[in-house]
Write an enzyme that holds these catalytic residues in place. Sequence first.
Site, mmCIF file in Angstrom:
data_model
loop_
_atom_site.group_PDB
_atom_site.id
_atom_site.type_symbol
_atom_site.label_atom_id
_atom_site.label_comp_id
_atom_site.label_asym_id
_atom_site.label_seq_id
_atom_site.Cartn_x
_atom_site.Cartn_y
_atom_site.Cartn_z
ATOM 1 N N GLU A 49 11.221 5.945 5.517
ATOM 2 C CA GLU A 49 10.477 4.751 5.115
ATOM 3 C C GLU A 49 10.167 4.799 3.621
ATOM 4 O O GLU A 49 10.237 3.777 2.927
ATOM 5 C CB GLU A 49 9.171 4.637 5.900
ATOM 6 C CG GLU A 49 9.361 4.406 7.374
ATOM 7 C CD GLU A 49 8.046 4.385 8.102
ATOM 8 O OE1 GLU A 49 7.632 3.294 8.516
ATOM 9 O OE2 GLU A 49 7.420 5.463 8.245
ATOM 10 N N TYR A 102 -5.040 -18.902 -6.066
ATOM 11 C CA TYR A 102 -4.136 -18.338 -5.057
ATOM 12 C C TYR A 102 -3.060 -17.457 -5.685
ATOM 13 O O TYR A 102 -2.660 -16.451 -5.097
ATOM 14 C CB TYR A 102 -3.446 -19.438 -4.249
ATOM 15 C CG TYR A 102 -4.340 -20.538 -3.765
ATOM 16 C CD1 TYR A 102 -5.610 -20.274 -3.247
ATOM 17 C CD2 TYR A 102 -3.922 -21.854 -3.808
ATOM 18 C CE1 TYR A 102 -6.427 -21.301 -2.797
ATOM 19 C CE2 TYR A 102 -4.728 -22.876 -3.358
ATOM 20 C CZ TYR A 102 -5.974 -22.603 -2.854
ATOM 21 O OH TYR A 102 -6.773 -23.610 -2.414
ATOM 22 N N VAL A 141 -0.639 1.813 7.355
ATOM 23 C CA VAL A 141 -0.922 0.387 7.173
ATOM 24 C C VAL A 141 -2.427 0.197 6.999
ATOM 25 O O VAL A 141 -2.883 -0.669 6.249
ATOM 26 C CB VAL A 141 -0.378 -0.436 8.361
ATOM 27 C CG1 VAL A 141 -0.749 -1.902 8.239
ATOM 28 C CG2 VAL A 141 1.136 -0.283 8.472
ATOM 29 N N GLU A 142 -3.216 1.050 7.647
ATOM 30 C CA GLU A 142 -4.675 0.983 7.496
ATOM 31 C C GLU A 142 -5.085 1.178 6.034
ATOM 32 O O GLU A 142 -6.011 0.518 5.551
ATOM 33 C CB GLU A 142 -5.343 2.058 8.369
ATOM 34 C CG GLU A 142 -5.257 1.809 9.857
ATOM 35 C CD GLU A 142 -3.972 2.304 10.519
ATOM 36 O OE1 GLU A 142 -3.963 2.352 11.762
ATOM 37 O OE2 GLU A 142 -2.986 2.615 9.822
ATOM 38 N N LYS A 178 3.558 -4.937 9.525
ATOM 39 C CA LYS A 178 4.764 -4.159 9.269
ATOM 40 C C LYS A 178 5.766 -4.530 10.371
ATOM 41 O O LYS A 178 5.643 -4.076 11.507
ATOM 42 C CB LYS A 178 4.413 -2.672 9.311
ATOM 43 C CG LYS A 178 5.566 -1.735 9.065
ATOM 44 C CD LYS A 178 5.023 -0.307 9.127
ATOM 45 C CE LYS A 178 6.072 0.717 8.801
ATOM 46 N NZ LYS A 178 5.512 2.071 8.739
#
Length: 120
Positions: free
Chosen positions: A21, A53, A72-73, A99
């Site tokens: 990854e 934005y 991901v946390e 993900k």
Amino acid sequence: MDKVFVQGMKFYGYHGAFPEENRLGQRFYADVTLELDTRPAGKSDDLEQTVNYAKVYEAAKEVLEGEPVKLVETLTDRLAHLLLDRFSVIEACVVKVTKPDPPIPGHYDHVAVEIRRERD
């Protein structure tokens, strides 16, 4: 509290717990809900009274395409804190990082982490 939604931001990053990854990279998506008082902007029609934005997208890009992390946390928490630090009008935010196609055994469409953080 009013809410501003910035949804479906797409990035390519090198995050993950597996070496492949970090080497190959993958897609990540981010959705944010920003809680703030939009009345000043609504009355003045002034962008400086609300959240731009494009700058929210830049903050998300900075985190999701930035320094590789395992979880991901971690990405989700970093983005939430960056938004609160960078935009003083935001009182709280909900951040979701997705993900797609995680490299884990089984058939998964995606994994995601969603958190809510408030200004101290």
